[in-house]
Design an enzyme around this catalytic site. Structure first.
Site, PDB file in Angstrom:
ATOM      1  N   SER A 262     -32.961   6.864   9.137  1.00  0.00           N
ATOM      2  CA  SER A 262     -31.697   6.492   8.484  1.00  0.00           C
ATOM      3  C   SER A 262     -30.564   7.148   9.232  1.00  0.00           C
ATOM      4  O   SER A 262     -30.696   8.419   9.452  1.00  0.00           O
ATOM      5  CB  SER A 262     -31.604   6.376   7.051  1.00  0.00           C
TER       6      SER A 262
ATOM      7  N   TYR B 237     -38.988   4.568  11.172  1.00  0.00           N
ATOM      8  CA  TYR B 237     -37.553   4.334  10.449  1.00  0.00           C
ATOM      9  C   TYR B 237     -36.852   5.741  10.514  1.00  0.00           C
ATOM     10  O   TYR B 237     -37.476   6.501   9.796  1.00  0.00           O
ATOM     11  CB  TYR B 237     -37.677   3.428   9.266  1.00  0.00           C
TER      12      TYR B 237
ATOM     13  N   HIS C  80     -30.578   3.534  -5.582  1.00  0.00           N
ATOM     14  CA  HIS C  80     -29.965   3.571  -4.296  1.00  0.00           C
ATOM     15  C   HIS C  80     -28.878   2.065  -4.032  1.00  0.00           C
ATOM     16  O   HIS C  80     -28.428   2.188  -3.067  1.00  0.00           O
ATOM     17  CB  HIS C  80     -31.023   3.280  -3.333  1.00  0.00           C
TER      18      HIS C  80
ATOM     19  N   THR D 227     -25.764   1.830   6.580  1.00  0.00           N
ATOM     20  CA  THR D 227     -26.630   2.757   7.244  1.00  0.00           C
ATOM     21  C   THR D 227     -27.142   1.785   8.528  1.00  0.00           C
ATOM     22  O   THR D 227     -27.001   0.639   8.405  1.00  0.00           O
ATOM     23  CB  THR D 227     -27.832   3.345   6.562  1.00  0.00           C
TER      24      THR D 227
END
Length: 658
Positions: free
Chosen positions: A488, A486, A372, A499
């Site tokens: 994104s 959360y 990532h 993001t």
């Protein structure tokens, strides 16, 4: 603070299915060398993309306090308000001014790009579970094409076609079309290509089209994350011509491009993959693939030992390969097995540091597992969609195709690593840690079949808000509280955007959840509908703000990063327990929507959290949840299902049972 970056796709996906026409391949470039030949150059809009805005400090503080309100009692909230006030009028104001000045001097990038890369590359935890997610492909609609060798060949060729199309500047630019009838047309493309790159974004904007940042795309191929002490590095070598294939923990490489840069014939690729699949070598006693699952400092030290033991050239082949193809020797039993296998596997047959691993199981079930640090879901999903579409509509081979009569024993090189006793001990230790950690992870999923996007839009509700509301209700029902959540959201509409966080837990969702969970009989169906409508309206506002770079998370993150970089004492706002709590994301959620996606998933980002991958389809809602022993994923999903049933009952005017 470790912040987890998840996927959120823009609602752009190619149509897939029988009867969908595909672009013709240009004859003058050799058969099947490119996916398509865009008349608008791939990076045409990049120079003129708008810059990611830095929100006003007062807006950030206001949004931060709104997100804190449902999580804190009155006395805690008053303390947090005080911290915010002194931050806004004191050190925060200074840091904000410094950030704005710094941003003005770095117009070629965004204020978040550098700190975000640093956040990833300095993290020392294993990237397996902590960072790398997966997205699984739907099966090929033509069942015979799901044969492992056939699908592996077709997907490899399509992936290399994508790479060639991208590198030649022939890949269509990534554009979010609000009015496709006007902007996603040949006429518009013919006109916009003549507008200079420095102005092209404005031309697209005039017809309600929003080009997206494509700066991450070059790291899709021939890229890997190299472990280094303190901070890892990203390596990309676009001259590499070979593919890395893993099977049973054994490493193989062969060229997929010839010396002129043309794709090797599909029948040759098929022959080489068939040769690898027929190799009877057992899993090595010390499988090297465990090492990238280690703590990054431990892995950095072991990598140095590998290099000094005569493995430099071999490792270079692993690092620079166009991508890693993983051939698994078993079929996938069900969706839970699929998630475990694609998210982490058994540790022997992935190279977790590669920008992505394309995994293909014995029955043709396929997925992309990706690292990532280098990029986000927008680039990966575009690659994913194009590979699915191309391999389904323009397959390089058929199940009846015969492999080329070539000597694969010459073309395919099996990599051998020289292992010292210290390296063998390191592999053994990595395996023990890996096995112990994976045993703690639970994954489960549901498919809610009562309705989806079509029904919810008729009720004038945001489908995403309903899914998020279901998670809030479920957690309240299961654990009796509202917690940090959360979701994104991509900021790829801006140059070097990454993001932003949507904070779905709000006073609106808290009120609505409490009405449904604690006192449904005290509310009429109409009142419950009204509460849901308020949640939807507020969620839409949060989503729009986040997509436009107007959240609060990245701004506060950048200010904190700046304070640390300047050696300033950490402002009190960041020492407030409430700041720690809102960044301890117990519900970490991410949605993906594409006809090519079967499901996606990731691990929780905190030990006592849930990792919630979900998708609201036209007529159903899917949810894929992971947890560690501190939480019960199965029970949470039962509560999600109950929440969705209750909301659908309310929307249909029925009374809710406790």
């Amino acid at each position: 603070m470790v912040v987890r970056l998840l996927l959120r796709s823009w609602p752009r996906a190619p149509a897939v299915g029988p009867g969908v026409p595909c672009r013709s391949l240009s004859a003058d470039t050799g058969p099947g060398q490119y996916l398509h030949r865009s008349i608008v150059p791939t990076m045409h809009f990049q120079d003129s993309l708008p810059r990611l805005p830095i929100p006003k400090l007062e807006d950030t503080i206001r949004r931060y306090l709104s997100a804190q309100k449902p999580l804190l009692d009155d006395s805690q909230f008053r303390k947090t308000e005080q911290f915010c006030k002194s931050f806004e009028n004191g050190i925060g104001k200074e840091l904000h001014e410094q950030l704005v000045a710094q941003d003005k001097q770095n117009k070629q990038t965004s204020y978040i790009s550098g700190p975000w890369f640093d956040m990833y590359l300095t993290a020392r935890e294993s990237i397996v579970l902590n960072f790398n997610p997966f997205i699984a492909f739907n099966p090929d609609p033509k069942s015979g094409y799901n044969d492992q060798l056939t699908r592996a060949t077709n997907m490899t060729v399509s992936a290399v076609r994508f790479m060639k199309t991208l590198r030649a500047g022939l890949l269509e630019p990534e554009v979010f079309h609000l009015n496709p009838a006007k902007s996603d047309t040949e006429t518009f493309k013919r006109l916009i290509r003549f507008v200079p790159s420095s102005l092209s974004w404005y031309g697209a904007y005039l017809v309600n089209a929003y080009p997206l940042d494509m700066s991450q795309y070059f790291r899709l191929f021939s890229s890997t994350r190299l472990p280094k002490s303190i901070r890892d590095e990203l390596l990309t070598d676009d001259k590499a011509r070979h593919l890395l294939v893993l099977r049973k923990g054994n490493f193989y490489v062969f060229d997929v491009l010839d010396r002129d840069g043309n794709i090797v014939s599909a029948s040759e690729i098929q022959a080489h993959l068939k040769y690898i699949l027929s190799d009877n070598s057992p899993v090595p006693e010390f499988p090297l693939a465990y090492l990238p699952s280690e703590n990054r400092d431990v892995w950095a030290d072991l990598r140095q030992k590998l290099l000094s033991s005569g493995n430099e050239e071999t490792l270079r082949k692993v690092d620079t390969a166009v991508f890693c193809l993983c051939l698994d020797d078993f079929p996938i039993k069900d969706l839970v097995h699929l998630s475990h296998n694609m998210l982490h596997g058994d540790g022997t047959n992935r190279w977790y540091d590669k920008s992505f691993n394309l995994i293909i199981a014995k029955d043709g079930t396929s997925a992309v597992h990706f690292e990532h640090a280098w990029g986000d879901g927008v680039a990966v999903l575009r690659f994913f969609n194009e590979v699915f579409k191309d391999s389904v509509h323009t397959p390089a081979i058929t199940p009846q195709s015969q492999p080329a009569s070539t000597d694969s024993s010459v073309a395919v090189q099996k990599l051998n690593f020289k292992l010292t006793d210290a390296l063998k001990t390191g592999i053994r230790s990595a395996k023990e840690k890996f096995d112990a950690t994976m045993k703690t992870l639970t994954i489960d999923c549901i498919q809610f079949q009562r309705g989806g996007k079509e029904f919810l839009k008729k009720q004038k509700l945001s489908p995403d808000s309903v899914a998020q509301l279901a998670f809030q209700m479920a957690f309240l029902r299961q654990y009796g509280q509202t917690v940090a959540t959360y979701e994104s959201c991509s900021t790829a509409a801006f140059k070097h955007g990454r993001t932003e966080t949507i904070r779905p837990a709000s006073m609106f969702t808290k009120r609505c959840s409490e009405a449904f969970v604690r006192a449904p009989s005290k509310h009429s169906a109409g009142e419950l509908q009204q509460l849901m409508a308020e949640c939807s309206k507020y969620h839409n506002t949060l989503t729009k703000e986040a997509a436009m770079g107007q959240g609060f998370d990245r701004h506060l993150f950048a200010l904190r990063y700046l304070a640390a970089a300047k050696g300033t004492a950490l402002p009190e706002l960041y020492l407030d327990p409430a700041y720690g709590q809102i960044n301890h994301n117990i519900l970490s959620t991410s949605t993906l929507s594409s006809p090519a996606v079967n499901l996606g998933g990731f691990a929780p980002v905190v030990p006592d959290g849930f990792g919630v991958g979900y998708a609201v389809h036209d007529t159903w809602i899917g949810c894929n949840v992971s947890s560690y022993p501190g939480r019960n994923a199965r029970e949470f999903l039962q509560c999600v299902e109950k929440s969705l049933e209750d909301m659908f009952d309310a929307l249909e005017g029925k009374s809710i049972r406790s």
